[in-house]
Design an enzyme around this catalytic site. Structure first.
Site, PDB file in Angstrom:
ATOM      1  N   CYS A  35       0.691  -1.297   0.101  1.00 49.62           N
ATOM      2  CA  CYS A  35      -0.084   0.064  -0.038  1.00 49.62           C
ATOM      3  C   CYS A  35       0.912   1.299   0.073  1.00 49.62           C
ATOM      4  O   CYS A  35       0.192   2.291   0.040  1.00 49.62           O
ATOM      5  CB  CYS A  35      -0.992  -0.122   0.983  1.00 49.62           C
ATOM      6  N   CYS A 107      -1.640  -3.860   7.361  1.00 53.44           N
ATOM      7  CA  CYS A 107      -1.278  -2.612   7.638  1.00 53.44           C
ATOM      8  C   CYS A 107      -0.528  -2.440   8.890  1.00 53.44           C
ATOM      9  O   CYS A 107       0.164  -1.327   9.135  1.00 53.44           O
ATOM     10  CB  CYS A 107      -2.323  -1.579   7.398  1.00 53.44           C
TER      11      CYS A 107
END
Length: 191
Positions: A35, A107
């Site tokens: 990401c 994440c």
């Protein structure tokens, strides 16, 4: 303790520990190629190897910021060895965050990576500054080269895991793994 989505939002907008730790500080970085998130953690460690200040800077999603905030809350006041162990158990951090959307399921990992990297930075610095009579190998647990050699000889140790079980060397940030491997090879070659 799990963080429902509204708690992640709260941690994102009211994150603790943002900024830069006071000098001297030890820096670690983590990133996600998936990401594009980037995280930088700075630690201030006192003479007893306790983390007295931990701060982060991040470019990433709310999960990353919440993760860093939670993780640093947990390690302040801990020894570098205790903090390294926490950083090496990312599943525990993920559990505290609760159910994450599939696209955010990893994440939190850069926070753990950055913490362990900062502790490695501290360990490398501590070894460079060591002035003891014996070479310091594991800074997290203050284990000298001679102690490791004695354990290998006394118990015929063959692996880093066996050394860690015998004297804790290598049980923290793991920056000493290459040094322990060299000692194992040297002692076992002589035996």
């Amino acid at each position: 303790m799990q963080c429902p989505p509204d708690q992640i939002r709260e941690l994102f907008f009211n994150a603790k520990h943002m900024g830069e730790a006071r000098e001297p500080s030890f820096i670690g970085r983590g990133a996600s190629f998936q990401c594009g998130a980037v995280l930088r953690i700075s630690l201030q460690v006192d003479e007893t190897q306790h983390i007295v200040e931990a701060k982060f800077k991040a470019t990433g999603c709310s999960v990353l910021v919440a993760s860093a905030s939670l993780l640093l809350d947990e390690v302040i006041g801990k020894t570098t060895a205790e903090a390294a162990a926490i950083g090496q158990r990312p599943d525990e951090l993920k559990e505290k965050l609760g159910a994450l959307p599939a696209e955010r399921s990893e994440c939190f990992l850069p926070a753990c990576e950055a913490l362990v990297a900062a502790i490695r930075n501290y360990s490398d610095s501590a070894r460079d500054e060591w002035e003891g009579d014996e070479a310091l190998i594991c800074t997290c647990f203050c284990v000298s080269e001679r102690t490791i050699e004695r354990e290998i000889q006394a118990h015929k140790l063959q692996t880093i895991a066996e050394v860690t079980a015998a004297c804790s060397a290598g049980g923290g940030c793991r920056s000493c793994y290459p040094l322990i491997e060299e000692i194992l090879e040297g002692v076992n070659r002589e035996a």
